[in-house]
Design a protein around this motif. Sequence first.
Motif, PDB file in Angstrom:
ATOM      1  N   THR A  75       9.109  47.593   5.280  1.00  0.00           N
ATOM      2  CA  THR A  75       7.881  46.845   5.501  1.00  0.00           C
ATOM      3  C   THR A  75       8.033  45.665   6.450  1.00  0.00           C
ATOM      4  O   THR A  75       7.085  45.294   7.122  1.00  0.00           O
ATOM      5  CB  THR A  75       7.305  46.321   4.164  1.00  0.00           C
ATOM      6  OG1 THR A  75       8.305  45.555   3.500  1.00  0.00           O
ATOM      7  CG2 THR A  75       6.868  47.470   3.277  1.00  0.00           C
ATOM      8  N   ARG A  76       9.212  45.065   6.512  1.00  0.00           N
ATOM      9  CA  ARG A  76       9.386  43.884   7.379  1.00  0.00           C
ATOM     10  C   ARG A  76      10.862  43.662   7.688  1.00  0.00           C
ATOM     11  O   ARG A  76      11.721  43.850   6.832  1.00  0.00           O
ATOM     12  CB  ARG A  76       8.810  42.654   6.692  1.00  0.00           C
ATOM     13  CG  ARG A  76       8.821  41.402   7.528  1.00  0.00           C
ATOM     14  CD  ARG A  76       7.947  40.325   6.879  1.00  0.00           C
ATOM     15  NE  ARG A  76       7.961  39.096   7.638  1.00  0.00           N
ATOM     16  CZ  ARG A  76       7.231  38.861   8.726  1.00  0.00           C
ATOM     17  NH1 ARG A  76       6.424  39.789   9.177  1.00  0.00           N
ATOM     18  NH2 ARG A  76       7.297  37.702   9.351  1.00  0.00           N
ATOM     19  N   LEU A  77      11.109  43.227   8.907  1.00  0.00           N
ATOM     20  CA  LEU A  77      12.453  42.828   9.316  1.00  0.00           C
ATOM     21  C   LEU A  77      12.333  41.474   9.995  1.00  0.00           C
ATOM     22  O   LEU A  77      11.615  41.325  10.980  1.00  0.00           O
ATOM     23  CB  LEU A  77      13.059  43.853  10.280  1.00  0.00           C
ATOM     24  CG  LEU A  77      14.421  43.505  10.877  1.00  0.00           C
ATOM     25  CD1 LEU A  77      15.465  43.274   9.796  1.00  0.00           C
ATOM     26  CD2 LEU A  77      14.869  44.593  11.843  1.00  0.00           C
ATOM     27  N   GLU A  78      13.006  40.492   9.424  1.00  0.00           N
ATOM     28  CA  GLU A  78      13.057  39.162  10.021  1.00  0.00           C
ATOM     29  C   GLU A  78      14.439  38.981  10.623  1.00  0.00           C
ATOM     30  O   GLU A  78      15.443  39.304   9.992  1.00  0.00           O
ATOM     31  CB  GLU A  78      12.792  38.088   8.967  1.00  0.00           C
ATOM     32  CG  GLU A  78      11.408  38.190   8.365  1.00  0.00           C
ATOM     33  CD  GLU A  78      11.177  37.170   7.270  1.00  0.00           C
ATOM     34  OE1 GLU A  78      11.671  36.030   7.397  1.00  0.00           O
ATOM     35  OE2 GLU A  78      10.506  37.526   6.290  1.00  0.00           O
ATOM     36  N   CYS A  79      14.475  38.471  11.833  1.00  0.00           N
ATOM     37  CA  CYS A  79      15.739  38.377  12.563  1.00  0.00           C
ATOM     38  C   CYS A  79      15.851  37.010  13.207  1.00  0.00           C
ATOM     39  O   CYS A  79      14.903  36.506  13.798  1.00  0.00           O
ATOM     40  CB  CYS A  79      15.751  39.471  13.627  1.00  0.00           C
ATOM     41  SG  CYS A  79      17.170  39.428  14.703  1.00  0.00           S
ATOM     42  N   GLU A  80      17.013  36.407  13.073  1.00  0.00           N
ATOM     43  CA  GLU A  80      17.302  35.139  13.740  1.00  0.00           C
ATOM     44  C   GLU A  80      18.583  35.321  14.542  1.00  0.00           C
ATOM     45  O   GLU A  80      19.578  35.841  14.032  1.00  0.00           O
ATOM     46  CB  GLU A  80      17.485  34.022  12.716  1.00  0.00           C
ATOM     47  CG  GLU A  80      17.740  32.678  13.363  1.00  0.00           C
ATOM     48  CD  GLU A  80      17.869  31.554  12.361  1.00  0.00           C
ATOM     49  OE1 GLU A  80      18.654  30.630  12.626  1.00  0.00           O
ATOM     50  OE2 GLU A  80      17.193  31.627  11.317  1.00  0.00           O
ATOM     51  N   VAL A  81      18.546  34.899  15.786  1.00  0.00           N
ATOM     52  CA  VAL A  81      19.707  35.022  16.660  1.00  0.00           C
ATOM     53  C   VAL A  81      20.155  33.626  17.084  1.00  0.00           C
ATOM     54  O   VAL A  81      19.337  32.815  17.525  1.00  0.00           O
ATOM     55  CB  VAL A  81      19.384  35.880  17.903  1.00  0.00           C
ATOM     56  CG1 VAL A  81      20.512  35.824  18.916  1.00  0.00           C
ATOM     57  CG2 VAL A  81      19.103  37.323  17.489  1.00  0.00           C
ATOM     58  N   ALA A  82      21.437  33.352  16.923  1.00  0.00           N
ATOM     59  CA  ALA A  82      22.026  32.079  17.348  1.00  0.00           C
ATOM     60  C   ALA A  82      23.052  32.364  18.432  1.00  0.00           C
ATOM     61  O   ALA A  82      23.993  33.132  18.217  1.00  0.00           O
ATOM     62  CB  ALA A  82      22.683  31.374  16.168  1.00  0.00           C
ATOM     63  N   GLY A  83      22.850  31.777  19.594  1.00  0.00           N
ATOM     64  CA  GLY A  83      23.787  31.949  20.697  1.00  0.00           C
ATOM     65  C   GLY A  83      24.581  30.675  20.910  1.00  0.00           C
ATOM     66  O   GLY A  83      24.029  29.580  20.834  1.00  0.00           O
ATOM     67  N   PRO A 106      10.967  49.134   0.221  1.00  0.00           N
ATOM     68  CA  PRO A 106      10.560  49.494  -1.139  1.00  0.00           C
ATOM     69  C   PRO A 106      11.790  49.585  -2.047  1.00  0.00           C
ATOM     70  O   PRO A 106      12.909  49.821  -1.582  1.00  0.00           O
ATOM     71  CB  PRO A 106       9.917  50.871  -0.979  1.00  0.00           C
ATOM     72  CG  PRO A 106       9.630  51.018   0.476  1.00  0.00           C
ATOM     73  CD  PRO A 106      10.616  50.154   1.197  1.00  0.00           C
ATOM     74  N   GLU A 107      11.594  49.406  -3.351  1.00  0.00           N
ATOM     75  CA  GLU A 107      12.712  49.459  -4.305  1.00  0.00           C
ATOM     76  C   GLU A 107      13.465  50.774  -4.246  1.00  0.00           C
ATOM     77  O   GLU A 107      14.655  50.826  -4.561  1.00  0.00           O
ATOM     78  CB  GLU A 107      12.202  49.206  -5.726  1.00  0.00           C
ATOM     79  CG  GLU A 107      11.839  47.766  -5.980  1.00  0.00           C
ATOM     80  CD  GLU A 107      11.477  47.526  -7.433  1.00  0.00           C
ATOM     81  OE1 GLU A 107      12.076  48.165  -8.319  1.00  0.00           O
ATOM     82  OE2 GLU A 107      10.599  46.682  -7.673  1.00  0.00           O
ATOM     83  N   SER A 108      12.805  51.835  -3.839  1.00  0.00           N
ATOM     84  CA  SER A 108      13.430  53.155  -3.820  1.00  0.00           C
ATOM     85  C   SER A 108      14.397  53.346  -2.644  1.00  0.00           C
ATOM     86  O   SER A 108      15.156  54.299  -2.625  1.00  0.00           O
ATOM     87  CB  SER A 108      12.350  54.237  -3.761  1.00  0.00           C
ATOM     88  OG  SER A 108      11.572  54.073  -2.578  1.00  0.00           O
ATOM     89  N   ALA A 109      14.380  52.436  -1.669  1.00  0.00           N
ATOM     90  CA  ALA A 109      15.248  52.579  -0.497  1.00  0.00           C
ATOM     91  C   ALA A 109      16.703  52.350  -0.880  1.00  0.00           C
ATOM     92  O   ALA A 109      17.029  51.459  -1.651  1.00  0.00           O
ATOM     93  CB  ALA A 109      14.831  51.589   0.582  1.00  0.00           C
ATOM     94  N   GLY A 110      17.579  53.144  -0.323  1.00  0.00           N
ATOM     95  CA  GLY A 110      19.007  53.020  -0.611  1.00  0.00           C
ATOM     96  C   GLY A 110      19.658  51.903   0.180  1.00  0.00           C
ATOM     97  O   GLY A 110      19.488  51.808   1.389  1.00  0.00           O
TER      98      GLY A 110
END
Length: 130
Positions: A75-83, A106-110
């Motif tokens: 449902t969502r991917l949050e990404c932070e990049v530090a250079g 979802p809870e069912s995801a492995g």
Amino acid sequence: MQPFPHTYSVGAAGGASGNVALTATGVPTLMSAAPAQFGGPGDRWSPESLLCGAVASCFVLGFRAVARASGLAWTRLECEVAGTLERSAGPLRFTRIVTRAVLTVPESAGTVLCEKLLHKADHGCLVANS
């Protein structure tokens, strides 16, 4: 997807001081400036922040592709990049880029599959690999 090679063209224009206007066909103009660390105003995207932003965007888009190919529901991917920019044996350059991600599924995801796909997206990021 179109056949390779792909070509991307961006223009930049600016005066003796102030912002630099970045332009490309079909997208809004983006104003950039030097970051505060280099005496800039710190209120615009800088070349350094644009690079980190490009890595972050590439990571999310890459994950989207590998998750779709693997049939992973998410449902969502949050990404932070530090250079990290430093001078080491020559010109200034980025010596390290660290990507931190939080994936909501979802809870069912492995867990194993999620971690595998996150690693695949990380290692496949063409911007970071460049």
